[in-house]
Design an enzyme around this catalytic site. Structure first.
Site, PDB file in Angstrom:
ATOM      1  N   GLU A  55       1.274  -0.583  -4.986  1.00 14.65           N
ATOM      2  CA  GLU A  55       0.379   0.140  -5.440  1.00 14.65           C
ATOM      3  C   GLU A  55       0.804   1.937  -5.574  1.00 14.65           C
ATOM      4  OE1 GLU A  55      -3.877   2.662  -3.751  1.00 14.65           O
ATOM      5  OE2 GLU A  55      -1.598   2.672  -2.534  1.00 14.65           O
ATOM      6  N   ASP A 115       0.910  -0.790   0.058  1.00 13.82           N
ATOM      7  CA  ASP A 115      -0.202  -0.083  -0.065  1.00 13.82           C
ATOM      8  C   ASP A 115       0.721   1.069  -0.100  1.00 13.82           C
ATOM      9  OD1 ASP A 115      -2.801   1.295   0.677  1.00 13.82           O
ATOM     10  OD2 ASP A 115      -1.440   1.996   1.924  1.00 13.82           O
TER      11      ASP A 115
HETATM   12  C1  NOJ Z   1      -4.640   2.876  -0.148  1.00 16.01           C
HETATM   13  C2  NOJ Z   1      -5.820   2.880  -0.004  1.00 16.01           C
HETATM   14  O1  NOJ Z   1      -6.120   1.289  -1.038  1.00 16.01           O
HETATM   15  C3  NOJ Z   1      -6.710   3.015   0.530  1.00 16.01           C
HETATM   16  O2  NOJ Z   1      -8.008   2.880   0.671  1.00 16.01           O
HETATM   17  C4  NOJ Z   1      -6.227   3.489   1.713  1.00 16.01           C
HETATM   18  O3  NOJ Z   1      -7.226   4.806   2.152  1.00 16.01           O
HETATM   19  C5  NOJ Z   1      -5.095   4.836   1.540  1.00 16.01           C
HETATM   20  N1  NOJ Z   1      -3.912   3.627   0.489  1.00 16.01           N
HETATM   21  C6  NOJ Z   1      -4.255   4.417   3.334  1.00 16.01           C
HETATM   22  O4  NOJ Z   1      -3.821   3.211   2.993  1.00 16.01           O
END
Ligand code: NOJ
Length: 551
Positions: A270, A205
């Site tokens: 991500e 993430d």
């Molecule tokens: C990306 C995640 O997909 C999202 O849902 C989240 O709020 C943020 N990162 C923070 O972790």
């Protein structure tokens, strides 16, 4: 052709654990619910037929950001089950040929994590340097101008330490200090814990935030913003110093080296396209980390206009930039943070076309739960909102990310067959018509299209691993491409992005393997000409180069 990790995986299915299946009737999905539905995912007679699942976070968490605020990395939130449930899930998933990926949240913890509780307790404790702490400026204001994505300053005052701490997301999500080697050590221990349990991969993430300017210089004003007083929202700054700093790739290398030491495990980063950096620099930087093991998502489709030109530009530029022998593309058109495909692209016909495109492009496509039955963004009333980020944005027009997170629509019965009790988010009333039960019995359904495409992707290596080549000048509103392996095997894909009928000329004649209009496939003339109906897409086997099935 070199064997890449996960080479035989046809696609990855994202499960939002809260919303997939509630086995104990408390209104929230859980791991036993997933175990009960493994037959739907792959092994059952009418299954979707997808080879891997990824769980959004299921760790202990106060749920300020629905689990992206982790208070213990090596356990399961009792709301979702136990580690024993997870062990059983992995064992059963593997027995059915399903790989299991978990979410990994490296940039921040919950403010209830024991590390943070200790860190904030004094300026002098074992964990005092686990997070980013700074003194206030002389007037008591935050130490610099960095902003939180979810609104306001990225700094929160802490009474006990009499200092500010940094939080890129909610104030309940303090950023870890990755420049502290002890933090990196802990995070590698977390990876090993899950790898030893048998997980096959991680979705990592918000990784770009783990490296920041050590001097914490002020971010620069965006071009449209004349002065500091005009800064209102996140986009009013260029986030030059608060992320994507020099140690990002070395830190990710440390993590992926752990993953690399286990057989056939991967990590997907991500990272969204961003005007502050060239996409080429971004993509190749992430691919360069540990090309055999890790790869970034390609999220460009999330923002692309629904047109042949925009999708062909996006795909052709991306495919031209990467080295297909070593880089695995991860095309993703939907997730728990973005509007659902059928909503974003304006209707189900358009969404079917995008599905055919995604599942015939190279690499590892990611399918968000429910997209395979054509779920749309569900209506959410203001008093039903669960996504707290809405409130920190201070935007009462928005209902945030809940509409794309509603319960899976299994049947047309009460609560869509998800739970016997009122679910944590309302079920979309459209579930009376749009649900798994109905669609499994309809050869013309969304589900049937995904099932067919996933089956072809499993059967034919060319769809997963074959080379990609654009077919130029296919005609107005047409995006067309070939996939091939050596001289022997070729397939063509032609996608009509227009609401009108279009004639396309393919390089060779062939047979239709799949169309978005499953009943009554169009004919292909001996000269390769095919007439596509509005929003129709076809996957064509070339008659001169018949395909070999590999399973
Ligand atoms: C990306 C995640 O997909 C999202 O849902 C989240 O709020 C943020 N990162 C923070 O972790």
């Amino acid at each position: 052709m070199a064997r890449k990790r996960w080479a035989n995986v046809n696609a990855l299915y994202q499960i939002y654990p809260r919303s997939f299946m509630d086995s104990n009737d408390d209104g929230v999905g859980d791991l036993r619910g997933v175990i009960d539905r493994l037959a739907y995912i792959k092994s059952g007679e009418k299954s979707l037929g997808i080879d891997a699942i990824w769980f959004s976070p299921f760790y202990p968490s106060p749920q300020a950001d629905m689990g992206y605020d982790v208070s213990e990395y090596c356990d399961i939130n009792p709301m979702f089950g136990s580690l024993d449930d997870f062990r059983e899930l992995i064992e059963k998933a593997h027995a059915s040929g399903i790989k299991v990926m978990v979410d990994f949240v490296p940039n921040h913890t919950s403010d209830q994590h024991p590390w943070f509780l200790e860190s904030q307790s004094s300026r002098d404790n074992d964990k005092s340097d686990f997070y980013t702490w700074r003194d206030a400026r002389a007037d008591g204001s935050p130490p610099n101008n960095w902003l939180s994505i979810f609104g306001g300053s990225a700094w929160q005052w802490n009474e006990s330490r009499q200092q500010y701490y940094l939080h890129t997301f909610l104030k309940e999500q303090p950023d870890l200090n990755w420049d502290n080697p002890a933090v990196r050590q802990e995070m590698k221990r977390v990876l090993k814990f899950w790898l030893d349990l048998g997980v096959d991969g991680f979705r990592a993430d918000a990784v770009r935030w783990i490296s920041k300017d050590p001097h914490q210089r002020d971010d620069l004003l965006a071009a449209h913003c004349p002065d500091e007083q005009s800064v209102r929202s996140f986009d009013d700054l260029q986030h030059k110093y608060s992320r994507f700093w020099e140690n990002l790739f070395p830190y990710l290398r440390e993590l992926t080296d752990v993953v690399a030491s286990y057989d056939d495990r991967i990590m997907i980063f991500e990272d969204y396209p961003d005007g502050n950096y060239g996409t080429q620099e971004q993509y190749l930087g992430f691919y360069g980390v540990n090309p055999d093991v890790s790869m970034p998502f390609n999220f460009e489709g999330l923002g692309a206009k629904f047109s042949a030109e925009s999708f062909s530009t996006m795909v052709n530029e991306f495919q031209g930039m990467i080295n297909p022998d070593i880089h695995t593309p991860v095309y993703c058109f939907s997730n728990h943070d973005q509007a659902r495909i059928a909503t974003r692209y304006g209707g189900t016909e358009q969404a079917r076309l995008v599905a055919l495109m995604q599942l015939t492009l190279p690499g590892l496509p990611v399918v968000y739960y429910g997209d395979e039955i054509g779920m749309t963004n569900a209506p959410i009333q203001f008093d039903e909102i669960q996504d707290k980020s809405v409130f920190s944005h201070g935007n009462d027009e928005s209902v945030g990310r809940d509409p794309e997170r509603t319960p899976m629509q299994w049947t047309g019965e009460k609560n869509a067959g998800f739970s016997q009790v009122k679910p944590w988010l309302p079920v979309d009333p459209i579930s009376k018509k749009v649900n798994v039960d109905v669609e499994q019995h309809d050869p013309d359904s969304f589900f049937a299209l995904y099932q067919r495409l996933l089956k072809l992707r499993s059967q034919y290596e060319i769809l997963r691993m074959g080379e990609y080549e654009p077919i130029g000048d296919a005609g107005d509103d047409i995006f067309a491409y070939a996939r091939w392996i050596g001289k022997e095997q070729h397939v063509f894909v032609a996608l009509n992005f227009s609401k009108e009928t279009r004639r396309v000329t393919l390089p060779h004649a062939g047979f239709i393997l799949c169309s978005t209009h499953p009943v009554d496939y169009p004919a292909i003339g001996a000269n390769g000409v095919v007439t596509l109906r509005p929003y129709e897409g076809v996957l064509v086997e070339c008659s001169e180069h018949r395909l070999q099935r590999d399973n």
